[in-house]
Design an enzyme around this catalytic site. Structure first.
Site, PDB file in Angstrom:
ATOM      1  N   HIS A   1       0.822  -1.219   0.000  1.00 20.73           N
ATOM      2  CA  HIS A   1       0.000   0.000   0.000  1.00 20.73           C
ATOM      3  C   HIS A   1       0.856   1.269   0.000  1.00 20.73           C
ATOM      4  CE1 HIS A   1       0.451  -0.741   4.324  1.00 20.73           C
ATOM      5  NE2 HIS A   1       0.203   0.538   4.510  1.00 20.73           N
TER       6      HIS A   1
ATOM      7  N   CYS B   1     -32.260   1.294  -6.824  1.00 21.82           N
ATOM      8  CA  CYS B   1     -33.251   0.904  -5.822  1.00 21.82           C
ATOM      9  C   CYS B   1     -34.672   1.292  -6.217  1.00 21.82           C
ATOM     10  CB  CYS B   1     -32.891   1.521  -4.471  1.00 21.82           C
ATOM     11  SG  CYS B   1     -32.912   3.331  -4.500  1.00 21.82           S
TER      12      CYS B   1
END
Length: 181
Positions: A72, A157
């Protein structure tokens, strides 16, 4: 010199659009490195993004393939521009409060302060308009992030309102503007 765009993908139905975004950026000559939250892998596979970006996709924070490199940290050092698209409410909250519990947030926290950082939220209208989400976005803006605002649309949705991922043309234009500043 080739610029490196780190594209972070979080868990949203809009994650499938990361495939087109990655492809467009790669075809434009950017070196695209992709980070995904575990939730994002429920919407699109890392393999799809790997094929399109021509680079490994990073999901697991503690998966270190080379003992001499902290993955990272190295990814953060290579980044010329960081974009979180789509940016879920969950990942926005984690970033705003300094959590580094996944590859996306760990790389984001390891970025040099001068690296341009963009985020393109995508979520339900009520989640986006929630005062907590808005406060988290404001905190990120105060810390160097620039928001590419969601658009109003019919959402997955079934609700209609602000929360759909910005159009990819808008996102690509903003990336190009910021990376060439």
């Amino acid at each position: 010199m080739t610029k490196t765009v780190t594209l972070a993908v979080s868990g949203s139905i809009s994650a499938y659009k990361a495939a087109d975004l990655s492809s467009r950026l790669t075809k434009s000559g950017y070196d695209v490195h992709i980070l995904m939250t575990q939730a994002a892998t429920s919407f699109i596979t890392p393999l799809t993004l790997q094929v399109l970006s021509k680079n490994p996709v990073h999901v697991e924070l503690m998966q270190e393939e080379n003992a001499k490199i902290i993955n990272h940290i190295e990814l953060a050092k290579q980044t010329d521009l960081f974009i979180l698209a789509p940016a879920s409410a969950n990942t926005i909250a984690h970033l705003a409060h300094g959590f580094a519990d996944n590859m996306v947030t760990a790389v984001a926290l390891a970025l040099d302060s001068g690296i341009p950082k963009l985020l393109a939220p995508a979520m339900n209208t009520k989640m986006y308009d929630n005062p907590i989400t808005q406060a988290n976005l404001q905190l990120l803006k105060e810390n160097g992030y620039q928001e590419i605002e969601p658009r109003s649309s019919l959402l997955a949705c079934g609700d209609v309102g602000r929360g759909a991922l910005a159009e990819l043309d808008v996102i690509v234009k903003k990336i190009e503007e910021k990376i060439h500043e």
